[in-house]
Design a protein around this motif. Structure first.
Motif, PDB file in Angstrom:
ATOM      1  N   UNK A   3       3.898  -1.052  54.278  1.00  0.00           N
ATOM      2  CA  UNK A   3       4.097  -1.789  55.532  1.00  0.00           C
ATOM      3  C   UNK A   3       3.932  -0.860  56.737  1.00  0.00           C
ATOM      4  N   UNK A   4       4.448   0.357  56.634  1.00  0.00           N
ATOM      5  CA  UNK A   4       4.299   1.310  57.732  1.00  0.00           C
ATOM      6  C   UNK A   4       2.828   1.647  57.975  1.00  0.00           C
ATOM      7  N   UNK A   5       2.078   1.844  56.898  1.00  0.00           N
ATOM      8  CA  UNK A   5       0.644   2.111  57.042  1.00  0.00           C
ATOM      9  C   UNK A   5      -0.092   0.911  57.623  1.00  0.00           C
ATOM     10  N   UNK A   6       0.293  -0.279  57.193  1.00  0.00           N
ATOM     11  CA  UNK A   6      -0.345  -1.497  57.707  1.00  0.00           C
ATOM     12  C   UNK A   6      -0.096  -1.641  59.206  1.00  0.00           C
ATOM     13  N   UNK A   7       1.124  -1.380  59.636  1.00  0.00           N
ATOM     14  CA  UNK A   7       1.449  -1.474  61.067  1.00  0.00           C
ATOM     15  C   UNK A   7       0.652  -0.443  61.862  1.00  0.00           C
ATOM     16  N   UNK A   8       0.543   0.763  61.331  1.00  0.00           N
ATOM     17  CA  UNK A   8      -0.205   1.816  62.026  1.00  0.00           C
ATOM     18  C   UNK A   8      -1.698   1.497  62.088  1.00  0.00           C
ATOM     19  N   UNK A   9      -2.208   0.768  61.101  1.00  0.00           N
ATOM     20  CA  UNK A   9      -3.641   0.455  61.045  1.00  0.00           C
ATOM     21  C   UNK A   9      -4.037  -0.730  61.924  1.00  0.00           C
ATOM     22  N   UNK A  10      -3.074  -1.477  62.427  1.00  0.00           N
ATOM     23  CA  UNK A  10      -3.398  -2.646  63.256  1.00  0.00           C
ATOM     24  C   UNK A  10      -4.105  -2.188  64.531  1.00  0.00           C
TER      25      UNK A  10
END
Length: 75
Positions: A46-53
């Motif tokens: 989830x942290x990686x997904x948020x950073x990739x937005x």
């Protein structure tokens, strides 16, 4: 952990759905659906997904860290 997505900013690039498919998924071509309180086992994804937005539309609140900082015991 709590997730909040600013759906007015989200443009449906689906980077989050690719990186954390258990927390985010696309409904149709542009509508994002997400689990607001994903399991802690998904924290890294989830942290990686948020950073990739690309539009930074995803906010991840680390509830445990915040509560520990103010001395609140988890309930």
């Amino acid at each position: 952990m709590r997730i909040v997505v600013d759906l007015s900013r989200c443009q449906g690039y689906a980077q989050c759905a690719f990186l954390a498919p258990d927390a985010f998924r696309m409904h149709g071509e542009e509508a994002l659906m997400y689990h607001p309180n994903p399991d802690d086992a998904q924290r890294e994804q989830v942290s990686r997904a948020a950073a990739a937005c690309p539009l930074q539309a995803i906010l991840v609140d680390q509830l445990e860290e915040r509560d520990a900082a103010v001395g609140v015991s988890p309930s």
